[in-house]
Design an enzyme around this catalytic site. Structure first.
Site, PDB file in Angstrom:
ATOM      1  N   GLY A   1      34.191  38.411  23.811  1.00  0.00           N
ATOM      2  CA  GLY A   1      33.146  38.068  25.079  1.00  0.00           C
ATOM      3  C   GLY A   1      32.343  38.655  24.649  1.00  0.00           C
ATOM      4  O   GLY A   1      31.369  38.819  24.776  1.00  0.00           O
ATOM      5  N   ALA A   2      31.937  38.965  23.054  1.00  0.00           N
ATOM      6  CA  ALA A   2      30.743  39.572  22.148  1.00  0.00           C
ATOM      7  C   ALA A   2      29.991  38.717  22.330  1.00  0.00           C
ATOM      8  O   ALA A   2      28.425  39.301  21.179  1.00  0.00           O
ATOM      9  CB  ALA A   2      31.144  39.643  20.709  1.00  0.00           C
TER      10      ALA A   2
ATOM     11  N   TYR B   1      40.634  36.335  42.007  1.00  0.00           N
ATOM     12  CA  TYR B   1      40.196  37.273  40.400  1.00  0.00           C
ATOM     13  C   TYR B   1      39.892  38.041  40.858  1.00  0.00           C
ATOM     14  O   TYR B   1      40.982  38.797  40.014  1.00  0.00           O
ATOM     15  CB  TYR B   1      38.472  36.362  40.851  1.00  0.00           C
ATOM     16  CG  TYR B   1      37.825  37.305  40.532  1.00  0.00           C
ATOM     17  CD1 TYR B   1      38.002  37.738  38.970  1.00  0.00           C
ATOM     18  CD2 TYR B   1      36.448  38.620  40.720  1.00  0.00           C
ATOM     19  CE1 TYR B   1      36.843  38.749  37.909  1.00  0.00           C
ATOM     20  CE2 TYR B   1      35.763  39.721  39.654  1.00  0.00           C
ATOM     21  CZ  TYR B   1      36.071  39.598  38.564  1.00  0.00           C
ATOM     22  OH  TYR B   1      35.263  40.138  37.842  1.00  0.00           O
ATOM     23  N   ALA B   2      40.378  38.751  41.904  1.00  0.00           N
ATOM     24  CA  ALA B   2      40.996  40.019  42.429  1.00  0.00           C
ATOM     25  C   ALA B   2      42.237  40.407  41.689  1.00  0.00           C
ATOM     26  O   ALA B   2      42.647  40.717  41.992  1.00  0.00           O
ATOM     27  CB  ALA B   2      40.725  40.579  44.151  1.00  0.00           C
ATOM     28  N   ALA B   3      43.120  39.056  41.873  1.00  0.00           N
ATOM     29  CA  ALA B   3      45.070  39.406  41.906  1.00  0.00           C
ATOM     30  C   ALA B   3      44.542  38.886  40.432  1.00  0.00           C
ATOM     31  O   ALA B   3      45.183  39.640  39.304  1.00  0.00           O
ATOM     32  CB  ALA B   3      45.108  38.211  42.732  1.00  0.00           C
ATOM     33  N   ALA B   4      44.060  38.805  39.817  1.00  0.00           N
ATOM     34  CA  ALA B   4      43.990  38.565  37.745  1.00  0.00           C
ATOM     35  C   ALA B   4      43.499  40.261  37.414  1.00  0.00           C
ATOM     36  O   ALA B   4      43.555  40.043  36.696  1.00  0.00           O
ATOM     37  CB  ALA B   4      42.860  37.410  37.573  1.00  0.00           C
ATOM     38  N   LYS B   5      42.461  40.651  38.074  1.00  0.00           N
ATOM     39  CA  LYS B   5      41.584  41.629  38.209  1.00  0.00           C
ATOM     40  C   LYS B   5      43.232  42.580  38.542  1.00  0.00           C
ATOM     41  O   LYS B   5      42.775  44.133  37.026  1.00  0.00           O
ATOM     42  CB  LYS B   5      40.767  42.611  38.889  1.00  0.00           C
ATOM     43  CG  LYS B   5      39.324  41.255  37.930  1.00  0.00           C
ATOM     44  CD  LYS B   5      39.258  41.154  36.333  1.00  0.00           C
ATOM     45  CE  LYS B   5      38.471  40.547  35.210  1.00  0.00           C
ATOM     46  NZ  LYS B   5      38.318  40.833  34.155  1.00  0.00           N
TER      47      LYS B   5
END
Length: 256
Positions: free
Chosen positions: A15-16, A163-167
Site C-alpha cells: 500500500g506504499a 470490514y469489522a469482521a475482516a479486521k
C-alpha cells in the site's frame, strides 16, 4: 528521541502508493532502514511516492513494483523481486486493507456475497501471501518484525459487518502468528481510528465530526501519527512486544 530499528533493516511496505504507505516508508527510512521494497495496486501513485523517497533519502535502496498483493501471483512476484534485490526482508508492514464498497456503510442484509468476499480478500490475503513469503527468511536469521493493520472497528460496527469482521481476522491472525513465529519474529498490529488518507480526504466535514466526536482527541489522525506506531513495533526497544493490537485513535477503542 528516535527509536532505532533493527540494525539497518530491509523493509517491505504494501500500500506504499497512498498517504499512509508513504508516511510509513518515510518514517522507517528516517529510523534507519537501508533498503525498502514498496508495492501498491496503483503504479502511478507508487512511482510518485518512490520518487519522493529517493529524493529525500538518496542512500536508501528502493525497489518499487506495482502489484495486487491480494493475489498469489502478483504478491509472489513482488516477494521474489524484493528477495532478489536485498537477499531478505527484516520488517514487513502489511498496510493494504479497507472497504470494498463505494459507500461507507452497507447493512448486512443489503450486502452481496461479492462485497463480503472482496472485503476479506482485501484485508487478509495480502497478509497471508507476504507473511508466507518473508517469514521463513526471518526465522532462518533468527529475527524479524511483522506489523499488520487492523482498525478500531474490529470489535464490531453497525453497517460495516464485512470490514469489522475482516479486521477482527487481522487481529486474530496477528496474535496467532505471534505465538507461531516466536521467539524469532514479533508480530503486532496497529488499529487506527479515522485517518486522513485518500479515502477520507473527500469525506464531508459533518461526517468526519460525527465519527470522531466520541474520541478524547476529536479529530482525524494524520498518517504520520499512525506511522509512529509502526516505527515503534519495528524498533529495537520493542523487541519484547508481540501479539499486541495498538489503537492509535485519539482515545476511541474497539466497541459495540
Amino acid at each position: 528521541m528516535t527509536a532505532a530499528l533493527l540494525t539497518t533493516p530491509r523493509v517491505a511496505v504494501t500500500g506504499a502508493g497512498g498517504p499512509m504507505g508513504l508516511a510509513i516508508a518515510r518514517r522507517l527510512a528516517q529510523a534507519g532502514a537501508r533498503a525498502m521494497a514498496l508495492t501498491d495496486i496503483s503504479g502511478t501513485r507508487l512511482d510518485a511516492n518512490a520518487a519522493l523517497l529517493r529524493t529525500e533519502f538518496p542512500a536508501l535502496e528502493i525497489v518499487a513494483m506495482r502489484g495486487d498483493v491480494t493475489g498469489q501471483v502478483e504478491a509472489g512476484a513482488f516477494a521474489e523481486a524484493a528477495l532478489a534485490a536485498f537477499g531478505g526482508i527484516d520488517v514487513l508492514v502489511n498496510t493494504v486493507g479497507g472497504l470494498r464498497s463505494a459507500q461507507l456503510y452497507t447493512p448486512l442484509l443489503d450486502m452481496t456475497e461479492v462485497q463480503w468476499r472482496a472485503t476479506f480478500d482485501l484485508n487478509l490475503m495480502g497478509c497471508f501471501h507476504l507473511i508466507r513469503a518473508f517469514a521463513p527468511g526471518m526465522l532462518d536469521r533468527g529475527a524479524g518484525r511483522i506489523v499488520n493493520f487492523a482498525t478500531i472497528v474490529f470489535g464490531g460496527e453497525k453497517g460495516q459487518a464485512d470490514y469489522a469482521a475482516a479486521k477482527a481476522g487481522v487481529a486474530s491472525l496477528t496474535r496467532s502468528l505471534a505465538a507461531e513465529l516466536a521467539p524469532a519474529i514479533t508480530v503486532n498490529a496497529v488499529a487506527p481510528g479515522l485517518t486522513r488518507t485518500s479515502v477520507t480526504r473527500n469525506m464531508p466535514e459533518t461526517e468526519a465530526t460525527r465519527l470522531t466526536a466520541g474520541a478524547c482527541i476529536p479529530r482525524m489522525a494524520e498518517p504520520e501519527e499512525i506511522a509512529e506506531a509502526v516505527a515503534f513495533f519495528a524498533s529495537e526497544p520493542a523487541r519484547f512486544v508481540t501479539g499486541e493490537i495498538m489503537a492509535v485513535s485519539g482515545g476511541l477503542h474497539p466497541h459495540l
